[in-house]
Design a protein around this motif. Sequence first.
Motif, short mmCIF file in Angstrom:
data_model
loop_
_atom_site.label_atom_id
_atom_site.label_comp_id
_atom_site.label_asym_id
_atom_site.label_seq_id
_atom_site.Cartn_x
_atom_site.Cartn_y
_atom_site.Cartn_z
N GLY A 196 0.90 -1.33 -0.21
CA GLY A 196 -0.02 -0.08 0.02
C GLY A 196 0.81 1.04 -0.06
O GLY A 196 0.51 2.24 -0.65
N GLY A 197 1.94 1.43 0.75
CA GLY A 197 2.96 2.28 0.74
C GLY A 197 2.49 3.82 0.94
O GLY A 197 3.18 4.74 0.69
N ARG A 198 1.27 3.74 1.53
CA ARG A 198 0.79 5.26 2.12
C ARG A 198 1.19 5.77 3.46
O ARG A 198 1.55 4.89 4.44
CB ARG A 198 -0.69 5.09 2.01
N VAL A 199 1.46 7.12 3.69
CA VAL A 199 1.95 7.60 4.70
C VAL A 199 1.22 8.88 5.23
O VAL A 199 0.79 9.64 4.60
CB VAL A 199 3.51 8.30 4.56
N MET A 200 1.04 8.70 6.39
CA MET A 200 0.12 9.52 7.27
C MET A 200 1.36 10.60 7.93
O MET A 200 1.79 10.06 9.01
CB MET A 200 -0.83 9.18 8.07
N LEU A 245 -4.28 7.50 23.75
CA LEU A 245 -4.37 8.38 22.40
C LEU A 245 -3.78 7.40 21.56
O LEU A 245 -4.21 7.45 20.17
CB LEU A 245 -3.84 9.80 22.41
N THR A 246 -2.67 6.48 21.65
CA THR A 246 -1.99 5.98 20.64
C THR A 246 -2.77 4.94 19.95
O THR A 246 -3.11 4.90 18.86
CB THR A 246 -0.80 5.03 21.28
N PRO A 247 -3.86 4.12 20.66
CA PRO A 247 -4.56 3.18 20.13
C PRO A 247 -5.72 4.00 19.43
O PRO A 247 -6.27 3.32 18.53
CB PRO A 247 -4.99 2.16 21.17
N ALA A 248 -6.06 5.11 19.94
CA ALA A 248 -6.88 5.89 19.28
C ALA A 248 -6.64 6.13 18.03
O ALA A 248 -7.70 6.24 16.92
CB ALA A 248 -7.48 7.08 20.30
N LEU A 249 -5.47 6.63 17.59
CA LEU A 249 -4.88 7.06 16.52
C LEU A 249 -4.92 5.75 15.35
O LEU A 249 -5.11 5.96 14.22
CB LEU A 249 -3.55 7.54 16.50
N VAL A 250 -4.51 4.57 15.85
CA VAL A 250 -4.78 3.42 15.22
C VAL A 250 -5.96 3.20 14.47
O VAL A 250 -6.22 3.11 13.49
CB VAL A 250 -4.04 2.12 15.86
N ASP A 251 -7.05 3.25 15.33
CA ASP A 251 -8.46 2.96 15.14
C ASP A 251 -8.85 4.11 14.05
O ASP A 251 -9.45 3.70 13.07
CB ASP A 251 -9.53 2.96 16.38
N TRP A 252 -8.39 5.39 14.41
CA TRP A 252 -8.90 6.20 13.71
C TRP A 252 -8.27 6.25 12.07
O TRP A 252 -8.72 6.50 11.11
CB TRP A 252 -8.53 7.67 14.08
N THR A 253 -7.06 5.93 12.09
CA THR A 253 -6.22 5.68 10.92
C THR A 253 -6.90 4.74 9.91
O THR A 253 -7.14 4.93 8.80
CB THR A 253 -4.72 5.27 11.03
N VAL A 254 -7.28 3.73 10.53
CA VAL A 254 -7.75 2.33 9.96
C VAL A 254 -9.08 2.80 9.48
O VAL A 254 -9.62 2.39 8.41
CB VAL A 254 -8.06 1.20 10.89
N SER A 255 -10.02 3.39 10.15
CA SER A 255 -11.40 3.86 10.09
C SER A 255 -11.55 5.16 10.58
O SER A 255 -12.33 5.30 11.60
CB SER A 255 -12.30 2.79 10.76
N PRO A 256 -11.43 6.09 9.54
CA PRO A 256 -11.32 7.82 10.17
C PRO A 256 -12.89 8.11 10.28
O PRO A 256 -13.77 7.91 9.55
CB PRO A 256 -11.06 8.59 9.09
#
Length: 387
Positions: free
Chosen positions: A75-79, A340-351
């Motif tokens: 996928g190679g995408r960067v946030m 907040l770290t897992p919250a960012l993971v969840d948000w990245t996967v499903s904003p």
Amino acid sequence: MTEPDPDRPVSEAETRASARLVLGLMAAAALFFATLSLGYGLRAPFVELGREGTVSWMFWKLDTLDAEALRAHEGGRVMWLVGSSVIRESFDEDLVNEALADRGSPWRVQKFGFNRGAAGLAAGLVAELPLRPGDKVVHNVSVGNLHTDWLSFADIPEERLVSLLSAGELLALKELSPQEKLSALLMIPEGYWRFREEHMRGLVRLLAWPIWGGPRPTPKTKSYNLTFRTLERERRSPRSFADPTRYRLYQDLPTTDLSPDQINTLGLDRMRRLCAERGAELVLIDIPPTRLFQSQLMSPALREVWDAWREARGVHYFPQLPEDDYFDLIHPNFRGRAALTPALVDWTVSPQRGAPMPLGDWRPPPHSPGAEADEGLDLEAEEDPLD
């Protein structure tokens, strides 16, 4: 020895010779300064030994970044998380990327959070990012960044402006007086002004080493600026106020600048243009400060305006943390980061945009004498790196 005759007229040849001498001395001085300034770059030896500046560390991280390795996953995408020290303290970049890899996500994150990294300054860093189509730039917003005369309020040094803004952008800033604009424009070469303090600090470290002993000074490669603070800090900010309007961070509508030419509003526009030009998306997020900050240091009228401002810009909202999960009024501590770290993971996967948490019936604790001993505390002052 013959005394010069003050009444003798100076010949044209003598005038030409004097002019050539003066021009020669000026050229020699300019050449000497230009040569000297070559030792003040990002990777210059003494700068490497004395690096401490929060922006300097951001450019060092960018310079050492292996962009191809960062995009090696499927996928190679960067946030790109670019913003203030709140961004820096809120997320553990390594844990986020590990979790994203475990979920098979096409995304990875890179964090660039620096002191006073509001949009007006952060845009200068975004301009240097190796963005590709499909990437996202995530920037955190704060009501304090809309403060009137923000440059003075945040005490931004001239060398930071020169590091992150072009000459045209400096001239466009209404917050700077004509004299300040001229002063900033004369800070050339840029590398000298950007790195002079770190150059001197590294030189002093090297010269002091034979005297004080210890390990030989080596280039710095670690700093909390690259990750987050790893030590639990005593909370120095008040937990209640007798009169919040006397606190330095108190803000109401008269001290808020909502005009389109406010420096951080201009910065948001610049970030949008930069992202659009490279096929990336700009996403704004809100990592809320303490409830004490929201209830006491923002006037009710400003809270309404701030809600409308965020809604108009499609801001995404992160969870409100308990008061003890901050190490001051605005920065999450290790407990806040763990949430907040897992919250960012969840948000990245499903904003999901979410919504701001209402203050409801929340009330600050009763005020006690001495609670405002640190009134006016500069919560984002430059500090020595914990490395």
